[in-house]
Design a protein around this motif. Structure first.
Motif, PDB file in Angstrom:
ATOM      1  N   ILE A  23      13.998 -11.859  12.345  1.00 34.71           N
ATOM      2  CA  ILE A  23      14.421 -12.209  10.994  1.00 34.71           C
ATOM      3  C   ILE A  23      15.174 -11.066  10.311  1.00 34.71           C
ATOM      4  O   ILE A  23      15.950 -11.284   9.387  1.00 34.71           O
ATOM      5  N   GLY A  24      14.928  -9.837  10.762  1.00 31.53           N
ATOM      6  CA  GLY A  24      15.606  -8.696  10.164  1.00 31.53           C
ATOM      7  C   GLY A  24      14.832  -8.040   9.036  1.00 31.53           C
ATOM      8  O   GLY A  24      15.378  -7.203   8.317  1.00 31.53           O
ATOM      9  N   TRP A  25      13.557  -8.385   8.863  1.00 28.14           N
ATOM     10  CA  TRP A  25      12.723  -7.789   7.813  1.00 28.14           C
ATOM     11  C   TRP A  25      11.896  -6.655   8.394  1.00 28.14           C
ATOM     12  O   TRP A  25      11.186  -6.835   9.375  1.00 28.14           O
ATOM     13  N   ARG A  26      11.945  -5.495   7.770  1.00 28.14           N
ATOM     14  CA  ARG A  26      11.071  -4.381   8.152  1.00 28.14           C
ATOM     15  C   ARG A  26       9.866  -4.420   7.218  1.00 28.14           C
ATOM     16  O   ARG A  26       9.800  -3.711   6.215  1.00 28.14           O
ATOM     17  N   LEU A  27       8.909  -5.259   7.548  1.00 25.69           N
ATOM     18  CA  LEU A  27       7.769  -5.534   6.685  1.00 25.69           C
ATOM     19  C   LEU A  27       6.478  -5.031   7.328  1.00 25.69           C
ATOM     20  O   LEU A  27       6.150  -5.417   8.450  1.00 25.69           O
ATOM     21  N   PRO A  28       5.716  -4.160   6.652  1.00 27.63           N
ATOM     22  CA  PRO A  28       4.472  -3.614   7.222  1.00 27.63           C
ATOM     23  C   PRO A  28       3.319  -4.612   7.121  1.00 27.63           C
ATOM     24  O   PRO A  28       2.446  -4.499   6.264  1.00 27.63           O
ATOM     25  N   VAL A  29       3.312  -5.579   8.013  1.00 24.16           N
ATOM     26  CA  VAL A  29       2.314  -6.645   7.954  1.00 24.16           C
ATOM     27  C   VAL A  29       0.888  -6.092   8.045  1.00 24.16           C
ATOM     28  O   VAL A  29      -0.015  -6.538   7.335  1.00 24.16           O
ATOM     29  N   SER A  30       0.684  -5.104   8.907  1.00 21.66           N
ATOM     30  CA  SER A  30      -0.658  -4.539   9.060  1.00 21.66           C
ATOM     31  C   SER A  30      -1.148  -3.908   7.758  1.00 21.66           C
ATOM     32  O   SER A  30      -2.335  -3.973   7.430  1.00 21.66           O
ATOM     33  N   HIS A  31      -0.245  -3.286   7.009  1.00 20.82           N
ATOM     34  CA  HIS A  31      -0.617  -2.727   5.706  1.00 20.82           C
ATOM     35  C   HIS A  31      -0.864  -3.819   4.675  1.00 20.82           C
ATOM     36  O   HIS A  31      -1.706  -3.655   3.782  1.00 20.82           O
ATOM     37  N   LEU A  32      -0.137  -4.928   4.795  1.00 20.01           N
ATOM     38  CA  LEU A  32      -0.293  -6.016   3.835  1.00 20.01           C
ATOM     39  C   LEU A  32      -1.715  -6.567   3.809  1.00 20.01           C
ATOM     40  O   LEU A  32      -2.182  -7.070   2.790  1.00 20.01           O
ATOM     41  N   LEU A  33      -2.417  -6.483   4.942  1.00 21.32           N
ATOM     42  CA  LEU A  33      -3.801  -6.946   4.993  1.00 21.32           C
ATOM     43  C   LEU A  33      -4.674  -6.191   3.997  1.00 21.32           C
ATOM     44  O   LEU A  33      -5.686  -6.709   3.520  1.00 21.32           O
ATOM     45  N   TRP A  34      -4.284  -4.966   3.672  1.00 21.13           N
ATOM     46  CA  TRP A  34      -4.999  -4.153   2.686  1.00 21.13           C
ATOM     47  C   TRP A  34      -4.374  -4.273   1.306  1.00 21.13           C
ATOM     48  O   TRP A  34      -5.062  -4.436   0.308  1.00 21.13           O
ATOM     49  N   TRP A  35      -3.046  -4.183   1.261  1.00 15.61           N
ATOM     50  CA  TRP A  35      -2.355  -4.210  -0.026  1.00 15.61           C
ATOM     51  C   TRP A  35      -2.615  -5.490  -0.802  1.00 15.61           C
ATOM     52  O   TRP A  35      -2.708  -5.466  -2.025  1.00 15.61           O
ATOM     53  N   ILE A  36      -2.722  -6.625  -0.089  1.00 12.72           N
ATOM     54  CA  ILE A  36      -2.927  -7.902  -0.768  1.00 12.72           C
ATOM     55  C   ILE A  36      -4.260  -7.926  -1.507  1.00 12.72           C
ATOM     56  O   ILE A  36      -4.431  -8.647  -2.493  1.00 12.72           O
ATOM     57  N   ARG A  37      -5.222  -7.103  -1.067  1.00 21.18           N
ATOM     58  CA  ARG A  37      -6.529  -7.010  -1.742  1.00 21.18           C
ATOM     59  C   ARG A  37      -6.553  -5.917  -2.810  1.00 21.18           C
ATOM     60  O   ARG A  37      -7.582  -5.693  -3.447  1.00 21.18           O
ATOM     61  N   GLY A  38      -5.428  -5.225  -2.977  1.00 24.46           N
ATOM     62  CA  GLY A  38      -5.382  -4.141  -3.947  1.00 24.46           C
ATOM     63  C   GLY A  38      -5.983  -2.863  -3.418  1.00 24.46           C
ATOM     64  O   GLY A  38      -6.543  -2.055  -4.178  1.00 24.46           O
ATOM     65  N   LEU A  39      -5.825  -2.613  -2.115  1.00 25.73           N
ATOM     66  CA  LEU A  39      -6.369  -1.431  -1.454  1.00 25.73           C
ATOM     67  C   LEU A  39      -5.280  -0.725  -0.659  1.00 25.73           C
ATOM     68  O   LEU A  39      -4.377  -1.383  -0.126  1.00 25.73           O
ATOM     69  N   PRO A  40      -5.350   0.594  -0.521  1.00 24.12           N
ATOM     70  CA  PRO A  40      -4.426   1.279   0.379  1.00 24.12           C
ATOM     71  C   PRO A  40      -4.856   1.066   1.825  1.00 24.12           C
ATOM     72  O   PRO A  40      -6.055   0.916   2.115  1.00 24.12           O
ATOM     73  N   ALA A  41      -3.910   1.026   2.730  1.00 21.82           N
ATOM     74  CA  ALA A  41      -4.253   0.972   4.157  1.00 21.82           C
ATOM     75  C   ALA A  41      -4.955   2.269   4.533  1.00 21.82           C
ATOM     76  O   ALA A  41      -4.581   3.344   4.064  1.00 21.82           O
ATOM     77  N   PRO A  42      -5.984   2.210   5.385  1.00 26.81           N
ATOM     78  CA  PRO A  42      -6.816   3.391   5.642  1.00 26.81           C
ATOM     79  C   PRO A  42      -6.257   4.375   6.655  1.00 26.81           C
ATOM     80  O   PRO A  42      -6.852   5.426   6.866  1.00 26.81           O
ATOM     81  N   ASP A  43      -5.116   4.055   7.293  1.00 30.41           N
ATOM     82  CA  ASP A  43      -4.671   4.890   8.410  1.00 30.41           C
ATOM     83  C   ASP A  43      -3.545   5.856   8.064  1.00 30.41           C
ATOM     84  O   ASP A  43      -2.971   6.478   8.957  1.00 30.41           O
ATOM     85  N   SER A  44      -3.203   6.009   6.770  1.00 25.95           N
ATOM     86  CA  SER A  44      -2.170   6.968   6.396  1.00 25.95           C
ATOM     87  C   SER A  44      -2.381   7.402   4.950  1.00 25.95           C
ATOM     88  O   SER A  44      -3.114   6.753   4.191  1.00 25.95           O
ATOM     89  N   LYS A  45      -1.727   8.495   4.575  1.00 28.00           N
ATOM     90  CA  LYS A  45      -1.880   9.032   3.225  1.00 28.00           C
ATOM     91  C   LYS A  45      -1.296   8.070   2.191  1.00 28.00           C
ATOM     92  O   LYS A  45      -0.384   7.301   2.483  1.00 28.00           O
ATOM     93  N   SER A  46      -1.837   8.132   0.985  1.00 26.82           N
ATOM     94  CA  SER A  46      -1.366   7.240  -0.074  1.00 26.82           C
ATOM     95  C   SER A  46      -1.464   7.944  -1.425  1.00 26.82           C
ATOM     96  O   SER A  46      -2.279   8.848  -1.611  1.00 26.82           O
ATOM     97  N   ARG A  47      -0.619   7.512  -2.347  1.00 22.10           N
ATOM     98  CA  ARG A  47      -0.653   7.993  -3.723  1.00 22.10           C
ATOM     99  C   ARG A  47      -0.981   6.802  -4.618  1.00 22.10           C
ATOM    100  O   ARG A  47      -0.274   5.792  -4.592  1.00 22.10           O
ATOM    101  N   LEU A  48      -2.059   6.921  -5.384  1.00 21.70           N
ATOM    102  CA  LEU A  48      -2.560   5.801  -6.170  1.00 21.70           C
ATOM    103  C   LEU A  48      -2.473   6.099  -7.664  1.00 21.70           C
ATOM    104  O   LEU A  48      -2.785   7.204  -8.095  1.00 21.70           O
ATOM    105  N   THR A  49      -2.087   5.097  -8.428  1.00 28.43           N
ATOM    106  CA  THR A  49      -2.120   5.159  -9.884  1.00 28.43           C
ATOM    107  C   THR A  49      -3.030   4.032 -10.365  1.00 28.43           C
ATOM    108  O   THR A  49      -2.775   2.861 -10.068  1.00 28.43           O
TER     109      THR A  49
END
Length: 205
Positions: free
Chosen positions: A122-148
């Motif tokens: 499709i041509g989308w560079r979409l982090p599906v594995s991260h979306l499993l966390w982001w959709i719940r309002g959480l950072p993915a646990p396998d990399s650094k993150s900056r939260l506000t």
């Protein structure tokens, strides 16, 4: 054990302890870190859900909106998009190592990674594995993150792996506060998700 041996043992224990802490979260904003940790712990117990909503997508050559359906059962997911970008129905299903993509009037495709499959077909560079966390309002646990955090100590903004996620609204469902509207900004791809219905579950119970 001599002094040098004790120092070596202490160093190894320190390294082991640091390794167990996981990637760092830089937390800022209006909320408190303790309330955020409590919210994060509660929401992380959700390992199944059904979501009904809408999605809007903006890419360099395509843009449009459609209907979103997302069924999650632990490590298995079934994500369906109806109508965006003039492609008709698109369905992404699978679990780790076995990912399948169906695009209306185009065919069925299979790969080990959802990210590679979507980008190739499709041509989308979409982090599906991260979306499993982001959709719940959480950072993915396998990399650094900056939260506000917002005033309720929930995510207002997340920056991780080159993506920015902004959370506008939350809704309470089955005792959990979950995102209702979020926007994702990546490289040449912006996505808006509006969740009309959340059905979270704790399948481990």
């Amino acid at each position: 054990m001599n002094l040098r041996g004790l120092q070596l043992l202490a160093g190894l224990l320190l390294l082991a302890g640091c390794a167990g802490l996981g990637p760092r979260e830089d937390v800022g904003g209006q909320g408190t870190a303790s309330a955020w940790r409590q919210h994060k712990t509660e929401v992380a117990t959700i390992d199944g859900w059904q979501i009904d909503g809408k999605v809007g997508i903006r890419a360099p050559q395509d843009s449009g909106s459609g209907v979103l359906f997302w069924l999650q059962r632990r490590d298995y997911y079934d994500i369906r998009l109806s109508g965006p970008l003039g492609r008709g129905a698109t369905r992404l299903t699978g679990r780790e190592g076995d990912i399948r993509l169906e695009v209306a009037n185009q065919g069925r495709y299979q790969a080990e990674s959802p990210e590679a499959l979507l980008e190739e077909q499709i041509g989308w560079r979409l982090p599906v594995s991260h979306l499993l966390w982001w959709i719940r309002g959480l950072p993915a646990p396998d990399s650094k993150s900056r939260l506000t955090l917002n005033a309720d100590s929930r995510l207002a903004r997340l920056e991780q792996d080159g993506w920015r996620v902004e959370y506008a609204d939350y809704q309470q469902q089955n005792g959990y506060w979950l995102p209702q509207r979020l926007k994702l900004f990546g490289e040449n791809l912006d996505i808006t998700l509006v969740i009309k219905a959340w059905q979270p579950r704790r399948l481990g119970l």
